[in-house]
Design a protein around this motif. Structure first.
Motif, mmCIF file in Angstrom:
data_model
loop_
_atom_site.group_PDB
_atom_site.id
_atom_site.type_symbol
_atom_site.label_atom_id
_atom_site.label_comp_id
_atom_site.label_asym_id
_atom_site.label_seq_id
_atom_site.Cartn_x
_atom_site.Cartn_y
_atom_site.Cartn_z
ATOM 1 N N VAL A 48 1.243 -0.518 0.263
ATOM 2 C CA VAL A 48 -0.245 -0.153 0.387
ATOM 3 C C VAL A 48 0.756 0.799 -0.121
ATOM 4 C CG1 VAL A 48 -1.662 1.385 1.377
ATOM 5 C CG2 VAL A 48 -2.107 -1.012 0.921
ATOM 6 N N ILE A 49 0.408 1.861 -0.572
ATOM 7 C CA ILE A 49 1.093 3.317 -1.024
ATOM 8 C C ILE A 49 0.306 4.468 -1.185
ATOM 9 C CG2 ILE A 49 2.837 5.180 -2.564
ATOM 10 C CD1 ILE A 49 3.249 2.267 -4.595
ATOM 11 N N MET A 75 -6.560 9.897 -3.252
ATOM 12 C CA MET A 75 -7.298 7.936 -3.079
ATOM 13 C C MET A 75 -6.342 8.394 -5.419
ATOM 14 S SD MET A 75 -10.800 7.411 -2.324
ATOM 15 C CE MET A 75 -11.550 7.902 -0.886
ATOM 16 N N LEU A 76 -6.504 9.014 -5.786
ATOM 17 C CA LEU A 76 -5.760 9.092 -7.429
ATOM 18 C C LEU A 76 -4.798 8.944 -7.297
ATOM 19 C CD1 LEU A 76 -9.182 10.935 -9.114
ATOM 20 C CD2 LEU A 76 -8.254 8.676 -9.351
ATOM 21 N N THR A 100 -7.733 -1.598 -7.241
ATOM 22 C CA THR A 100 -8.040 -0.343 -6.924
ATOM 23 C C THR A 100 -9.494 -0.417 -6.419
ATOM 24 O OG1 THR A 100 -9.613 -0.263 -8.357
ATOM 25 C CG2 THR A 100 -7.396 0.717 -9.008
ATOM 26 N N ALA A 101 -9.488 0.083 -5.709
ATOM 27 C CA ALA A 101 -10.415 -0.165 -4.235
ATOM 28 C C ALA A 101 -12.000 0.566 -5.020
ATOM 29 C CB ALA A 101 -10.222 1.168 -2.790
ATOM 30 N N ILE A 102 -11.236 2.147 -5.702
ATOM 31 C CA ILE A 102 -12.963 2.098 -6.073
ATOM 32 C C ILE A 102 -12.629 1.429 -7.832
ATOM 33 C CG2 ILE A 102 -13.318 4.190 -7.162
ATOM 34 C CD1 ILE A 102 -12.151 5.793 -4.908
ATOM 35 N N ASP A 103 -13.341 1.105 -8.467
ATOM 36 C CA ASP A 103 -13.777 0.646 -9.900
ATOM 37 C C ASP A 103 -12.836 1.419 -10.440
ATOM 38 O OD1 ASP A 103 -13.817 -1.175 -11.882
ATOM 39 O OD2 ASP A 103 -16.135 -1.790 -12.261
ATOM 40 N N MET A 104 -11.835 0.696 -11.656
ATOM 41 C CA MET A 104 -11.113 1.896 -12.069
ATOM 42 C C MET A 104 -10.546 1.493 -13.464
ATOM 43 S SD MET A 104 -8.648 4.606 -10.297
ATOM 44 C CE MET A 104 -9.479 5.837 -8.698
ATOM 45 N N HIS A 105 -11.308 0.291 -14.297
ATOM 46 C CA HIS A 105 -10.993 -0.854 -15.090
ATOM 47 C C HIS A 105 -11.539 0.009 -16.432
ATOM 48 C CE1 HIS A 105 -10.457 -4.170 -17.855
ATOM 49 N NE2 HIS A 105 -12.108 -3.507 -18.611
ATOM 50 N N SER A 129 -4.451 0.098 -3.899
ATOM 51 C CA SER A 129 -4.221 1.534 -3.973
ATOM 52 C C SER A 129 -5.739 1.763 -3.367
ATOM 53 C CB SER A 129 -4.193 1.998 -5.411
ATOM 54 O OG SER A 129 -4.959 1.331 -6.615
ATOM 55 N N CYS A 130 -5.930 3.054 -3.160
ATOM 56 C CA CYS A 130 -7.090 4.537 -3.247
ATOM 57 C C CYS A 130 -7.376 3.681 -1.035
ATOM 58 C CB CYS A 130 -8.345 3.779 -3.473
ATOM 59 S SG CYS A 130 -8.288 3.799 -6.145
ATOM 60 N N GLY A 131 -6.392 3.598 -0.603
ATOM 61 C CA GLY A 131 -6.225 3.673 0.671
ATOM 62 C C GLY A 131 -8.088 2.590 0.745
ATOM 63 N N THR A 132 -8.721 3.313 1.792
ATOM 64 C CA THR A 132 -9.366 2.170 1.574
ATOM 65 C C THR A 132 -11.009 2.116 0.645
ATOM 66 O OG1 THR A 132 -11.444 3.786 3.915
ATOM 67 C CG2 THR A 132 -9.533 2.371 4.131
#
Length: 235
Positions: A48-49, A75-76, A100-105, A129-132
C-alpha cells in the motif's frame, strides 16, 4: 526469510526522494530492487502506497477543498504511485498487479481479498491502491485493513527513519529508539507511528508492525532475515 506473507506500507513522500515532490525514478528503482529481492526468495508481498508526494486530502481541505473531494483526489494520487511502482517492478523483472478500492477498469482490477491473495500466490506483488476507498481514512488505516484482510504475518512500515523513538529524532537529538514497544505504550505516549484508527485496528487484530528505514537499500532484505534494524510494535 522471517515471514512468508507481508504487507509493506510505503509513504508517498518517500517516492519523492530529495526533490520533495513528484516521483524520483532513482528512489522508485531502488525500492523495486529491494522488493524483487525478497519476492525472489519466495515472500508473498502486498503493498500500500500513500499519495502525499502528489496530493494530500487534509492539506487540500485546509486550503478550501471539500474534504470528501480532497480525499478522493488523494486516492487518485495513490493510484499514480501504484502504477509507477508496478511499472518499475515489471521493468526489473518482477510481476505485479495493481488493485484499486474504487472501480477503475482498465487502470487496475477492483480490489478484493481473494484477488490480492491469488496474485501473491502466483508470485506477483499485489499493489493495493485508493486506501480504503472511503474519505476520512488515511492510507495508514488502509494498509492496516489490507494487512488484516490478506492475512499478512506482519505489516512493515518503510519510512525514512530507522524505527520508533521517544520523540522525533529529526528534531530532538536526545530521542531514544525503541527496539520493541506495545500498542498500548504507543498510544499512551502519543507516539505518531500511525494514526489512531490504524493503530487500533492493528491492536484489535493482533497485527504486529515493524518500522524501519526503507531508504537504505538492502534494509528490506536485512529486516526479513531477522536483523534488528528497526522497531517492532506488538500487542
Amino acid at each position: 526469510m522471517k515471514y512468508k506473507r507481508i504487507l509493506l506500507k510505503l509513504s508517498g513522500e518517500s517516492l519523492a526522494g530529495k526533490q520533495g515532490n513528484g516521483i524520483d525514478t532513482k528512489r522508485l528503482s531502488a525500492y523495486a530492487r529491494q522488493i524483487k529481492e525478497i519476492a525472489s526468495a519466495g515472500v508473498e508481498i502486498g503493498i500500500v502506497i500513500g499519495g502525499g508526494n502528489i496530493f494530500r486530502g487534509l492539506q487540500g481541505a485546509s486550503k478550501g477543498f471539500d474534504r470528501v473531494k480532497g480525499d478522493q483526489m488523494g486516492m487518485l494520487a495513490t493510484v499514480i504511485n501504484s502504477l509507477a511502482l508496478s511499472s518499475a517492478l515489471e521493468a526489473a523483472g518482477q510481476p505485479a498487479r495493481v488493485l484499486t478500492a474504487i472501480d477503475m477498469h482498465p487502470i487496475g482490477e477492483h480490489y478484493s481479498k481473494w484477488r490480492a491473495i491469488e496474485a501473491m500466490k502466483q508470485g506477483k506483488v499485489a499493489i493495493m491502491s485508493c486506501g480504503t476507498g472511503n474519505p476520512f481514512f488515511t492510507t495508514d488505516t488502509g494498509s492496516a485493513l489490507r494487512a488484516v484482510e490478506i492475512e499478512a504475518e506482519v505489516m512493515l512500515k518503510g519510512t525514512r527513519v530507522d524505527g520508533v523513538y521517544t520523540a522525533d529524532p529529526e528534531k530532538d537529538a536526545s530521542a531514544v529508539k525503541f527496539d520493541e514497544i506495545t500498542y498500548d505504550e504507543v498510544l499512551s505516549r502519543g507516539l505518531k507511528v500511525m494514526d489512531l484508527t490504524a493503530t487500533a485496528l492493528c491492536k484489535e487484530n493482533g497485527m504486529p508492525i515493524y518500522v524501519f528505514n526503507m531508504d537504505v537499500e538492502g534494509n528490506l532484505a536485512r529486516m526479513m532475515a531477522g536483523e534488528p534494524i528497526g522497531t517492532l510494535v506488538h500487542p
